[in-house]
Design an enzyme around this catalytic site. Structure first.
Site, PDB file in Angstrom:
ATOM      1  N   THR A 132       0.603  15.420  -5.661  1.00 36.31           N
ATOM      2  CA  THR A 132      -0.229  14.311  -6.113  1.00 36.31           C
ATOM      3  C   THR A 132      -1.661  14.442  -5.607  1.00 36.31           C
ATOM      4  O   THR A 132      -1.897  15.041  -4.543  1.00 36.31           O
ATOM      5  CB  THR A 132       0.375  12.981  -5.593  1.00 36.31           C
ATOM      6  N   ASP A 133      -2.598  13.842  -6.331  1.00 34.59           N
ATOM      7  CA  ASP A 133      -3.991  13.833  -5.859  1.00 34.59           C
ATOM      8  C   ASP A 133      -4.152  12.952  -4.612  1.00 34.59           C
ATOM      9  O   ASP A 133      -5.172  13.035  -3.927  1.00 34.59           O
ATOM     10  CB  ASP A 133      -4.942  13.370  -6.968  1.00 34.59           C
ATOM     11  N   GLU A 134      -3.135  12.121  -4.322  1.00 32.55           N
ATOM     12  CA  GLU A 134      -3.280  11.199  -3.187  1.00 32.55           C
ATOM     13  C   GLU A 134      -3.350  11.935  -1.848  1.00 32.55           C
ATOM     14  O   GLU A 134      -3.792  11.375  -0.856  1.00 32.55           O
ATOM     15  CB  GLU A 134      -2.143  10.168  -3.193  1.00 32.55           C
ATOM     16  N   TYR A 157       3.268   7.515   2.109  1.00 31.97           N
ATOM     17  CA  TYR A 157       3.663   8.312   0.928  1.00 31.97           C
ATOM     18  C   TYR A 157       2.834   9.586   0.841  1.00 31.97           C
ATOM     19  O   TYR A 157       3.368  10.696   0.775  1.00 31.97           O
ATOM     20  CB  TYR A 157       3.494   7.481  -0.353  1.00 31.97           C
ATOM     21  N   LYS A 161       3.844  13.636   1.219  1.00 26.53           N
ATOM     22  CA  LYS A 161       3.604  14.636   0.170  1.00 26.53           C
ATOM     23  C   LYS A 161       2.713  15.767   0.707  1.00 26.53           C
ATOM     24  O   LYS A 161       2.938  16.937   0.422  1.00 26.53           O
ATOM     25  CB  LYS A 161       2.933  13.982  -1.051  1.00 26.53           C
TER      26      LYS A 161
HETATM   27  N1  LIG Z   1       4.028   8.931 -11.048  1.00 23.23           N
HETATM   28  C1  LIG Z   1       2.833   9.428 -10.766  1.00 23.23           C
HETATM   29  O1  LIG Z   1       1.814   8.848 -11.126  1.00 23.23           O
HETATM   30  C2  LIG Z   1       2.716  10.745 -10.024  1.00 23.23           C
HETATM   31  C3  LIG Z   1       1.468  11.363  -9.965  1.00 23.23           C
HETATM   32  C4  LIG Z   1       1.365  12.591  -9.306  1.00 23.23           C
HETATM   33  C5  LIG Z   1       2.473  13.163  -8.743  1.00 23.23           C
HETATM   34  N2  LIG Z   1       3.667  12.539  -8.779  1.00 23.23           N
HETATM   35  C6  LIG Z   1       4.831  13.203  -8.183  1.00 23.23           C
HETATM   36  O2  LIG Z   1       5.715  13.512  -9.230  1.00 23.23           O
HETATM   37  C7  LIG Z   1       7.064  13.478  -8.768  1.00 23.23           C
HETATM   38  C8  LIG Z   1       7.896  12.559  -9.632  1.00 23.23           C
HETATM   39  O3  LIG Z   1       7.329  11.253  -9.601  1.00 23.23           O
HETATM   40  P1  LIG Z   1       7.901  10.070 -10.512  1.00 23.23           P
HETATM   41  O4  LIG Z   1       6.783   9.174 -10.790  1.00 23.23           O
HETATM   42  O5  LIG Z   1       8.689  10.626 -11.606  1.00 23.23           O
HETATM   43  O6  LIG Z   1       8.865   9.362  -9.471  1.00 23.23           O
HETATM   44  P2  LIG Z   1      10.150   8.457  -9.698  1.00 23.23           P
HETATM   45  O7  LIG Z   1      10.224   7.585  -8.506  1.00 23.23           O
HETATM   46  O8  LIG Z   1      10.143   7.844 -11.051  1.00 23.23           O
HETATM   47  O9  LIG Z   1      11.351   9.500  -9.695  1.00 23.23           O
HETATM   48  C9  LIG Z   1      11.764  10.167  -8.538  1.00 23.23           C
HETATM   49  C10 LIG Z   1      13.152  10.711  -8.788  1.00 23.23           C
HETATM   50  O10 LIG Z   1      13.564  11.413  -7.595  1.00 23.23           O
HETATM   51  C11 LIG Z   1      14.912  11.051  -7.303  1.00 23.23           C
HETATM   52  N3  LIG Z   1      15.127  11.212  -5.875  1.00 23.23           N
HETATM   53  C12 LIG Z   1      14.585  10.478  -4.855  1.00 23.23           C
HETATM   54  N4  LIG Z   1      15.063  10.911  -3.668  1.00 23.23           N
HETATM   55  C13 LIG Z   1      15.881  11.949  -3.940  1.00 23.23           C
HETATM   56  C14 LIG Z   1      16.662  12.808  -3.121  1.00 23.23           C
HETATM   57  N5  LIG Z   1      16.685  12.682  -1.796  1.00 23.23           N
HETATM   58  N6  LIG Z   1      17.390  13.776  -3.725  1.00 23.23           N
HETATM   59  C15 LIG Z   1      17.385  13.917  -5.080  1.00 23.23           C
HETATM   60  N7  LIG Z   1      16.691  13.114  -5.907  1.00 23.23           N
HETATM   61  C16 LIG Z   1      15.939  12.143  -5.332  1.00 23.23           C
HETATM   62  C17 LIG Z   1      15.026   9.608  -7.753  1.00 23.23           C
HETATM   63  O11 LIG Z   1      16.375   9.230  -7.964  1.00 23.23           O
HETATM   64  C18 LIG Z   1      14.206   9.631  -9.035  1.00 23.23           C
HETATM   65  O12 LIG Z   1      15.004   9.990 -10.140  1.00 23.23           O
HETATM   66  C19 LIG Z   1       6.979  13.029  -7.300  1.00 23.23           C
HETATM   67  O13 LIG Z   1       7.033  14.161  -6.497  1.00 23.23           O
HETATM   68  C20 LIG Z   1       5.619  12.369  -7.193  1.00 23.23           C
HETATM   69  O14 LIG Z   1       5.115  12.483  -5.890  1.00 23.23           O
HETATM   70  C21 LIG Z   1       3.822  11.330  -9.413  1.00 23.23           C
END
Ligand SMILES: NC(=O)c1ccc[n+]([C@@H]2O[C@H](COP(=O)([O-])OP(=O)(O)OC[C@H]3O[C@@H](n4cnc5c(N)ncnc54)[C@H](O)[C@@H]3O)[C@@H](O)[C@H]2O)c1
Length: 366
Positions: A132-134, A157, A161
């Site tokens: 993430t950009d965060e 968070y 990351k």
């Molecule tokens: N949503 C955003 O805006 C965004 C932006 C940049 C990066 N990201 C990154 O993208 C990735 C996905 O984000 P998202 O928004 O889809 O999140 P989300 O919370 O919708 O989904 C996360 C998924 O991970 C699963 N999970 C959590 N802990 C787990 C574990 N211990 N073992 C197996 N599965 C597990 C959850 O059940 C869920 O299905 C993350 O790594 C997040 O940091 C998200």
């Protein structure tokens, strides 16, 4: 046939990535997910029957289970989307963030390293870590994050990351594991859990509930449609250079207030407030009247903006959605998929305010 293991594949980005990978590659997909409150098989209803898809309910923070995944499925690539992702929850209880985002990623890297070493050529295997950009912290009014911006995470968070990113880098430098990191800005689109800004605002508005904006609402995020993010992930997986990091962002900076106002405008077109019984009951005639400023998030980063020059010039990535098109598509999706919204919200999240830091630290996991 190629096998890609997608962790967190039952979450928002993971489930969108699964759909895109089915459409645009010939790979078999192993979806690995613990199914926390944020993950659901409802996000995968239309793909689980596909013979190219296997689902494994596995916690990436269970070391032996992770090693077993590699033995069983022998993947050519891992895309690590699994994470605890809500900043507010990380403020209330950072422990699950350390356990999944850092220790879980470490177990994946360690299993991947041993597995890759057992192959004829290490280059046959790739580990793409979704970040993430965060991790870069907060910007002032000008500038943007490039891949060489220093890491200065401000929330539990983003700290978790950032820690994981450092391990991914170390496994490339030290062990030669073929890794790629993608660092993306805020995503929006279908299947996003309704604790996040855009779906929370859409669902609250439809029900005539307040639309809580943190602080003065002038915090800026650089929004990207989830499908454009997923295209960037697949491109980086295929064509990215090992050991490299690629920033992905839409160049669509908006204040939170502007985003919420735009959601209200789109809803007025789709389902005018004057015709919405939930609002009528409360004597409210416009969605915008539901907007309420609430106490700010502790440590709330003021502004994020991504410089995506590297992935654009080196890999030819371009976002396909403008923010206006993407947001209109997203609002319509939530309006049309109320059954999904009800199923996903039931017993998991009552849309109460989170993240004021009041809860004691606990090792209980979601
Ligand atoms: N949503 C955003 O805006 C965004 C932006 C940049 C990066 N990201 C990154 O993208 C990735 C996905 O984000 P998202 O928004 O889809 O999140 P989300 O919370 O919708 O989904 C996360 C998924 O991970 C699963 N999970 C959590 N802990 C787990 C574990 N211990 N073992 C197996 N599965 C597990 C959850 O059940 C869920 O299905 C993350 O790594 C997040 O940091 C998200």
């Amino acid at each position: 046939m190629e096998t890609i293991l997608i962790t967190g594949g039952a979450g928002f980005i993971g489930s969108n990535l699964v759909r895109l990978a089915l459409a645009e590659t010939a790979a078999s997909l192993v979806i690995v997910d613990k199914l926390t409150y944020a993950g659901s098989l409802n996000n995968l209803e239309d793909v689980l029957h596909n013979p190219r898809v296997t689902f494994s309910r596995t916690d990436i923070a269970e070391q032996t289970a992770v090693a077993e995944l590699f033995r069983t499925y022998r993947p050519q690539a891992v895309v690590n989307c699994a994470a605890e992702t809500h900043v507010d929850r990380s403020i209330d209880n950072p422990w699950p963030f350390v356990e999944t985002n850092l220790i879980g990623t470490f177990y994946l890297l360690e299993a991947a390293r041993k597995y890759a070493a057992s192959l004829d050529a290490q280059g046959q295997f790739r580990f793409l870590h979704v970040s993430t950009d965060e991790v870069y912290g907060s910007l002032g009014p000008g500038g943007s994050f490039s891949e060489s911006s220093p890491y200065t995470p401000n929330s539990p968070y983003s700290a978790s990351k950032a820690s994981a990113d450092h391990f991914v880098r170390a496994y490339y430098e030290t062990y030669g594991l073929q890794t790629v990191i993608t660092s993306c800005s805020n995503n929006y689109g279908p299947y996003q859990f309704p604790e996040k800004l855009i779906p929370l605002m859409i669902l609250n508005a439809l029900e005539g509930q307040p639309l809580p904006i943190y602080g003065d609402g002038q915090h800026v995020r650089d929004w990207l449609h989830v499908e454009d993010h997923c295209r960037g992930i697949l491109l980086a997986l295929r064509q990215g250079k090992s050991g490299e990091q690629y920033n992905i962002g839409g160049g669509s900076e908006r204040t939170n207030r502007a985003v919420v106002e735009q959601v209200c405008t789109i809803l007025e077109e789709l389902l005018p407030a004057l015709k919405n019984a939930a609002l009528k009951k409360r004597g409210i005639t416009a969605y915008a009247d539901l907007v309420t400023c609430v106490t700010d998030r502790p440590g709330h980063d003021r502004r994020y903006a991504i410089d995506a020059t590297k992935i654009r010039t080196q890999l030819g990535w371009r976002p396909r959605y403008t923010f206006e098109q993407g947001l209109a598509q997203t609002v319509r999706w939530y309006v049309d998929n109320r059954r999904w919204c009800e199923a996903i919200g039931a017993d998991r999240y009552n849309r109460a305010r989170l993240g004021l830091g009041a809860a004691p630290l606990t090792k209980d996991r979601s």
